[in-house]
Design an enzyme around this catalytic site. Structure first.
Site, short mmCIF file in Angstrom:
data_model
loop_
_atom_site.label_atom_id
_atom_site.label_comp_id
_atom_site.label_asym_id
_atom_site.label_seq_id
_atom_site.Cartn_x
_atom_site.Cartn_y
_atom_site.Cartn_z
N HIS A 98 0.81 -1.31 -0.02
CA HIS A 98 0.06 0.01 -0.12
C HIS A 98 0.65 1.43 0.13
CE1 HIS A 98 -3.52 -2.23 1.56
NE2 HIS A 98 -3.24 -2.74 0.61
N PRO B 126 -5.12 -10.94 18.16
CA PRO B 126 -5.83 -11.30 19.49
C PRO B 126 -7.56 -11.48 19.10
CG PRO B 126 -5.09 -8.87 19.28
CD PRO B 126 -4.42 -9.77 18.08
P1 NAD Z 1 -7.13 -3.11 10.36
O1 NAD Z 1 -7.08 -2.07 11.04
O2 NAD Z 1 -8.20 -3.52 9.48
O3 NAD Z 1 -7.09 -4.54 11.16
C1 NAD Z 1 -5.96 -4.39 12.55
C2 NAD Z 1 -5.87 -6.00 12.92
O4 NAD Z 1 -5.19 -5.96 13.85
C3 NAD Z 1 -7.46 -6.46 13.63
O5 NAD Z 1 -7.54 -7.88 13.21
C4 NAD Z 1 -6.86 -6.56 15.11
O6 NAD Z 1 -7.64 -7.28 15.70
C5 NAD Z 1 -5.61 -6.79 14.91
N1 NAD Z 1 -4.46 -6.27 16.06
C6 NAD Z 1 -4.71 -5.26 16.81
N2 NAD Z 1 -3.73 -5.22 17.68
C7 NAD Z 1 -2.98 -6.31 17.52
C8 NAD Z 1 -1.61 -6.52 17.94
N3 NAD Z 1 -0.82 -5.96 19.01
N4 NAD Z 1 -1.16 -7.54 17.59
C9 NAD Z 1 -1.75 -8.39 16.46
N5 NAD Z 1 -2.91 -8.12 15.73
C10 NAD Z 1 -3.41 -6.81 16.31
O7 NAD Z 1 -5.85 -3.17 9.54
P2 NAD Z 1 -5.03 -3.89 8.26
O8 NAD Z 1 -5.87 -5.10 8.06
O9 NAD Z 1 -3.93 -3.57 8.16
O10 NAD Z 1 -6.17 -2.92 7.08
C11 NAD Z 1 -6.23 -1.31 7.13
C12 NAD Z 1 -5.50 -0.77 6.13
O11 NAD Z 1 -4.88 0.40 7.00
C13 NAD Z 1 -4.34 -1.18 5.31
O12 NAD Z 1 -4.55 -1.12 4.09
C14 NAD Z 1 -3.08 -0.39 5.82
O13 NAD Z 1 -2.44 -0.06 5.01
C15 NAD Z 1 -3.69 0.88 6.75
N6 NAD Z 1 -2.98 1.20 7.90
C16 NAD Z 1 -1.60 0.96 7.96
C17 NAD Z 1 -1.21 1.61 9.28
C18 NAD Z 1 0.24 1.37 9.57
O14 NAD Z 1 1.09 1.76 8.66
N7 NAD Z 1 0.84 1.38 10.55
C19 NAD Z 1 -1.91 2.02 10.44
C20 NAD Z 1 -3.51 2.21 10.04
C21 NAD Z 1 -3.97 1.52 9.05
#
Ligand code: NAD
Length: 239
Positions: free
Chosen positions: A115, A209
Site C-alpha cells: 500500500h 488477538p
Molecule cells: P485493520 O485496522 O483492519 O485491522 C487490524 C487488525 O490487527 C485487527 O484484526 C486487530 O484485531 C489486529 N490487532 C490489533 N492489535 C494487534 C496486535 N497488537 N497484534 C496483532 N494483531 C493486532 O488493519 P489492516 O488489516 O492492515 O487494514 C487496514 C488498512 O489500514 C491497510 O490498508 C493499511 O495500509 C492501513 N493502515 C496502516 C497503518 C500502518 O502503516 N501502521 C496503520 C493504520 C492503517
C-alpha cells in the site's frame, strides 16, 4: 496439530509474512478499525480515499502530517524485531499493508509495501514521485506541473502498484508457510494472498488477538498480540 505446524515451520524453505496495522499497534501506531480509528472526530477509513482527498486535500495532508510525526517517533516492537531475526533461518518475504516502514527499520531486508509508503509523495496527474524530506508549509503542496501532490499510498478503492502485486503473488504461491499477523483481512486484494498460499499447500498461521473472517481457514490461530507471540514462536521453533 501444533507439532505438525512446528515441523512445517522448522523445515520451511520460504516463509511469507503478511502484516497489517495490528503489527504496529504495540509501537503506538493506531489501527484504522475499532476505537483507535478516529482522528479529530473523522473516521480514518473515510479519510483514506481519493474522494476525501479531492473534497478537502488540506485536511487529508494534515492527517498524513500528523501520522508521519507519530510514525517517525515510533520504534519497531518485539514483533517486528522477531520477524527480522527470522531471516537467519530461512528465506523470508514480508508482504505488508503498512505504510510506516517499521519492518525495514527493524532490519528486515525483503519487504514489499503493498500500500505504498508514508514517506513518499507523488503527483495526482504527472509521473513525479519523490521522498518527502520536510513537511510543506502550504497545504496542499503543488507539483511543478501545476497539479496537486498527494501521499504515495494506496487508498481504499485504488489499485495496488502492479509490479509489487505481481511479486507478492509469486511469493505467496511458492511459500511453504504463511504467517498472517495483525490484519483483519478485510482489505482486498491483500486478503486474497492466503488463498494463493493455500493453493500451494502452504501452512497458514494467524497471529491476532481477535478472530478474523479467515480464522477458520488457518492451520493454526494464535489469539495474542504479535509482540507477545512472534519472539516466542521463533525461539521455540528455531533456537
Ligand atoms: P485493520 O485496522 O483492519 O485491522 C487490524 C487488525 O490487527 C485487527 O484484526 C486487530 O484485531 C489486529 N490487532 C490489533 N492489535 C494487534 C496486535 N497488537 N497484534 C496483532 N494483531 C493486532 O488493519 P489492516 O488489516 O492492515 O487494514 C487496514 C488498512 O489500514 C491497510 O490498508 C493499511 O495500509 C492501513 N493502515 C496502516 C497503518 C500502518 O502503516 N501502521 C496503520 C493504520 C492503517
Amino acid at each position: 496439530m501444533f507439532e505438525l505446524v512446528k515441523n512445517k515451520l522448522k523445515n520451511a524453505k520460504k516463509i511469507v509474512i503478511v502484516t497489517g496495522a495490528g503489527i504496529s499497534q504495540e509501537s503506538g501506531i493506531p489501527t484504522f478499525r475499532g476505537k483507535d480509528g478516529l482522528w479529530r472526530n473523522y473516521d480514518a477509513m473515510k479519510l483514506a480515499t481519493i474522494d476525501a482527498f479531492y473534497d478537502d486535500p488540506k485536511l487529508v495532508w494534515e492527517w498524513y502530517a500528523e501520522r508521519r510525526t507519530n510514525i517517525f517517533s515510533a520504534i519497531p516492537n518485539a514483533g517486528h524485531i522477531a520477524i527480522a531475526q527470522l531471516e537467519k533461518y530461512c528465506d523470508v518475504v514480508i508482504l505488508t499493508q503498512n505504510i510506516d516502514g517499521l519492518h525495514q527499520r527493524a532490519g528486515s531486508n525483503n519487504v514489499l509495501e503493498l500500500h505504498g509508503s508514508i514517506v513518499r509523495i507523488k503527483c495526482t496527474v504527472c509521473d513525479f514521485v519523490d521522498d518527502l524530506i520536510n513537511e510543506f508549509n502550504n497545504l496542499p503542496p503543488m507539483c511543478k506541473c501545476g497539479n496537486i501532490l498527494r501521499p504515495d499510498v494506496v487508498w481504499f478503492g485504488e489499485s495496488l502498484p502492479q509490479d509489487v502485486w505481481e511479486k507478492a503473488l509469486i511469493h505467496s504461491s511458492s511459500c511453504d508457510v504463511m504467517i498472517i499477523a495483525g490484519t483483519s483481512l478485510v482489505v482486498s486484494p491483500a486478503n486474497t494472498l492466503p488463498i494463493f498460499a493455500k493453493e500451494n499447500d502452504a501452512t497458514l498461521i494467524e497471529v491476532n488477538p481477535e478472530e478474523t473472517i479467515m480464522s477458520k481457514d488457518m492451520d493454526l490461530t494464535i489469539r495474542d498480540t504479535s509482540a507477545n507471540v512472534m519472539p516466542n514462536l521463533i525461539t521455540e521453533i528455531f533456537e
